[in-house]
Design a protein around this motif. Structure first.
Motif, short mmCIF file in Angstrom:
data_model
loop_
_atom_site.label_atom_id
_atom_site.label_comp_id
_atom_site.label_asym_id
_atom_site.label_seq_id
_atom_site.Cartn_x
_atom_site.Cartn_y
_atom_site.Cartn_z
N LEU A 426 0.78 -1.19 -0.07
CA LEU A 426 0.03 0.08 -0.05
C LEU A 426 0.84 1.33 0.07
O LEU A 426 2.01 1.19 0.60
N THR A 427 0.36 2.34 -0.53
CA THR A 427 0.96 3.75 -0.22
C THR A 427 -0.19 4.54 0.65
O THR A 427 -1.18 3.98 1.00
N TRP A 428 0.20 5.70 0.87
CA TRP A 428 -0.66 6.52 1.90
C TRP A 428 -1.95 6.62 1.16
O TRP A 428 -2.84 6.74 2.06
N LEU A 429 -2.05 7.00 -0.03
CA LEU A 429 -3.30 7.18 -0.56
C LEU A 429 -4.18 5.96 -0.66
O LEU A 429 -5.38 6.12 -0.28
N SER A 430 -3.64 4.95 -0.81
CA SER A 430 -4.35 3.59 -1.11
C SER A 430 -4.72 3.19 0.45
O SER A 430 -5.95 2.66 0.70
N LEU A 431 -3.96 3.36 1.37
CA LEU A 431 -4.21 3.04 2.61
C LEU A 431 -5.41 3.93 3.18
O LEU A 431 -6.42 3.35 3.78
N ILE A 432 -5.36 5.27 2.82
CA ILE A 432 -6.58 6.13 3.51
C ILE A 432 -7.71 5.69 2.60
O ILE A 432 -8.92 5.56 3.12
N SER A 433 -7.59 5.33 1.15
CA SER A 433 -8.73 4.99 0.78
C SER A 433 -9.41 3.74 1.12
O SER A 433 -10.79 3.51 1.27
N LEU A 434 -8.67 2.76 1.38
CA LEU A 434 -9.24 1.38 1.92
C LEU A 434 -10.07 1.73 3.34
O LEU A 434 -10.86 1.25 3.66
N SER A 435 -9.36 2.79 4.26
CA SER A 435 -9.98 2.90 5.61
C SER A 435 -11.24 3.46 5.39
O SER A 435 -12.12 3.01 6.04
N VAL A 436 -11.52 4.51 4.39
CA VAL A 436 -12.66 5.13 3.92
C VAL A 436 -13.67 4.13 3.55
O VAL A 436 -14.87 4.05 3.96
N LEU A 437 -13.06 3.30 2.65
CA LEU A 437 -14.07 2.20 2.18
C LEU A 437 -14.66 1.35 3.26
O LEU A 437 -15.80 1.00 3.26
N TYR A 438 -13.72 0.86 4.04
CA TYR A 438 -14.25 -0.17 5.21
C TYR A 438 -15.16 0.83 6.03
O TYR A 438 -16.29 0.13 6.30
N VAL A 439 -15.14 1.84 6.40
CA VAL A 439 -15.83 2.55 7.22
C VAL A 439 -17.36 2.65 6.31
O VAL A 439 -18.39 2.64 7.06
N MET A 440 -17.55 2.92 5.04
CA MET A 440 -18.64 2.88 4.25
C MET A 440 -19.38 1.52 4.21
O MET A 440 -20.48 1.41 4.26
N VAL A 441 -18.44 0.49 4.07
CA VAL A 441 -19.06 -0.86 4.30
C VAL A 441 -19.64 -1.22 5.56
O VAL A 441 -20.97 -1.81 5.88
N LEU A 442 -18.80 -0.81 6.69
CA LEU A 442 -19.50 -0.92 8.08
C LEU A 442 -20.65 0.01 8.24
O LEU A 442 -21.80 -0.79 8.76
N ALA A 443 -20.69 1.05 7.67
CA ALA A 443 -22.14 1.97 7.75
C ALA A 443 -23.28 1.01 7.17
O ALA A 443 -24.56 1.14 7.76
N ILE A 444 -22.90 0.59 5.79
CA ILE A 444 -23.96 -0.20 5.21
C ILE A 444 -24.54 -1.43 6.14
O ILE A 444 -25.71 -1.60 6.07
N LEU A 445 -23.60 -2.09 6.59
CA LEU A 445 -23.84 -3.38 7.10
C LEU A 445 -24.79 -2.92 8.47
O LEU A 445 -25.54 -3.84 8.92
N MET A 446 -24.18 -2.01 9.19
CA MET A 446 -25.17 -1.62 10.69
C MET A 446 -26.40 -1.18 10.12
O MET A 446 -27.29 -1.38 10.95
N LEU A 447 -26.56 -0.44 9.01
CA LEU A 447 -28.00 -0.09 8.57
C LEU A 447 -28.78 -1.40 8.18
O LEU A 447 -29.93 -1.38 8.63
N VAL A 448 -28.32 -2.25 7.52
CA VAL A 448 -29.06 -3.37 7.11
C VAL A 448 -29.30 -4.32 8.14
O VAL A 448 -30.50 -4.88 8.18
#
Length: 474
Positions: A426-448
């Motif tokens: 990973l690079t810093w950019l891909s690391l930050i992007s994956l962290s944001v993506l994780y939070v989004m997936v988590l948010a969807i899962l908690m809503l569902v």
């Protein structure tokens, strides 16, 4: 600066932190009485309090400064394993640390004053500005070849400038405030009677929380302190951030329970428990998933190899501490149980101290991480006892709804991210992007799964809409 110099810098912060206990927890009663006198418009008592408290703090600060200067040689040669190449530098830095303590404790007095006046934009704003500018100019000097001595010197200068700014602003709020008045005997008696639990809390929170770095410095050397300080900085900063945005819990608890709104308090408590849990999950879980990559990108492969497991252990410990104690403590102190809270702090500190003594010498910095993890036993017991006995709620249903259900969603969402992280560089950019993506997936899962209730979902959507409309107008 290198591992040794960075470790030395952390030892300076360690010494200042230990000396802060000498204020006897005075900032707690100062905040209380400033708020009381200001609300009652009692200017004479307010003036006498501020003038006397400042003189007490000046004497404490001068005493600490002289103490550090006197023992700077012993600290450098005999207490910490400082290499010969850094001995002269270390002695000068410890003397600067003594001066830094004087002005840092005076800043503590000033912050307590503005907290009592309920002007948090001043108490926190100046502190943020002082830290930001001192670190910025310190880094510039280090990059210019100035070294650690200049870095510490700049920090001390900005402590001084910050205190001067505080004094100027206090004079605007309380024109009668004076730097030269003596100590009023009535004020001294008033403050002296408040030492007790405030002092014990200061000792417990500062001494025991820093015993890990102290023992690492004594047994393993200053370089290991520098390595350990990096994962500790990450985990403790996240915890401090979560705690800082929930300061409202204490006064709101007092308001609800003194007005007999028990049902409203129960809803308030559980919503805030879930809020803190979600914040902690969204912050700590990505750090645990990407721990190796965070350290590799920040400080390189060598340090990452030594500190990754330690970062995971510390993140786990601070996560458990955040979800079990932040809201509970705000409510516990809010109902006037400062004495019982002190028992928890001391018990947790003793467990931490014993575990550090048993583990650090044999397991190094990982032992310190495991020692911190062992304190989770006390945190969980504290949550159960306070929730059941003092707040009148069943702890296990509360924990299931507010902690375990969000954590289960977080664990499910984390599995694919953890797997793919091991396959990618990973690079810093891909690391930050994956962290944001994780939070989004988590948010969807908690809503569902219904972890986020209908009212909470409506509130969040309303908040997003407000931000969006404000952005459009701008």
């Amino acid at each position: 600066m290198g591992n040794e110099a960075y470790g030395l810098l952390n030892l300076v912060n360690l010494i200042i932190g230990y000396l802060i206990i000498s204020d006897m927890g005075l900032d707690i009663p100062i905040t209380k009485y400033v708020a009381e006198y200001n609300a009652g418009n009692n200017r004479d008592k307010l003036k006498s309090l501020l003038n006397s408290a400042l003189q007490i703090y000046i004497r404490i600060g001068l005493g600490g400064m002289i103490l550090v200067a006197a023992f700077s040689g012993i600290l450098s040669r005999n207490v910490f394993k400082i290499p010969d190449s850094h001995l002269q530098e270390a002695r000068l830095i410890f003397i600067l640390a003594g001066v830094g303590f004087l002005f840092s404790i005076l800043n503590l007095f000033a912050k307590a004053v503005f907290n009592g006046l309920q002007k948090y934009e001043v108490s926190n704003g100046l502190n943020v500005l002082q830290n930001l500018l001192s670190i910025l100019f310190g880094i510039i000097l280090v990059l210019s070849g100035g070294g650690i001595v200049w870095f510490v010197f700049i920090r001390v200068i900005f402590y001084l400038l910050s205190f001067c700014a505080y004094v100027f602003l206090i004079k605007k709020e309380v024109p009668e405030f004076s730097l030269l008045s003596g100590v009023n005997s009535h004020v001294w008696s008033l403050l002296k009677g408040q030492f007790g639990y405030g002092f014990i809390l200061r000792v417990g929170s500062l001494f025991f929380s820093r015993i890990d770095q102290t023992l690492i410095g004594i047994w393993l050397g200053v370089s290991e302190v520098g390595i350990y300080s990096i994962p500790l900085l990450i985990a403790s900063s996240i915890s401090a951030l979560i705690g800082s945005v929930t300061h409202y819990v204490f006064p709101k608890t007092t308001e609800l329970l003194t007005t007999g709104k028990k049902d409203e308090f129960n809803v308030f408590f559980q919503r805030n428990m879930k809020f803190v849990s979600v914040m902690a999950i969204c912050s700590f879980i990505p750090v645990i998933i990407f721990s190796h990559e965070i350290l590799r990108l920040w400080v390189g492969n060598d340090v990452s190899a030594k500190a990754t497991v330690t970062l995971i252990a510390l993140s786990g410990a601070y996560f458990v501490n955040a979800v079990t104690t932040i809201v509970v403590t705000g409510c516990f102190v809010g109902i006037g149980k400062l004495n019982r809270f002190t028992i928890y702090v001391i018990a947790r500190g003793v467990v931490m101290g014993v575990a550090c003594l048993l583990l650090i010498k044999n397991y190094g910095i990982l032992g310190a991480g495991l020692a911190m993890l062992s304190t989770c036993i006390i945190d969980i017991a504290y949550f159960i006892v306070v929730t059941k006995r003092f707040l009148g709620m069943s702890p296990f249903p509360v924990a299931f709804e507010t902690i375990l259900k969000p954590l289960l969603c977080a664990s499910v969402a984390a599995l694919p991210f953890y797997y793919f992280t091991n396959q990618l560089h990973l690079t810093w950019l891909s690391l930050i992007s994956l962290s944001v993506l994780y939070v989004m997936v988590l948010a969807i899962l908690m809503l569902v799964t219904g972890v986020v209730s209908k009212s909470e979902r409506e509130f969040l959507l309303g908040l997003v809409q407000k931000v969006f409309h404000k952005y459009q107008r701008a």
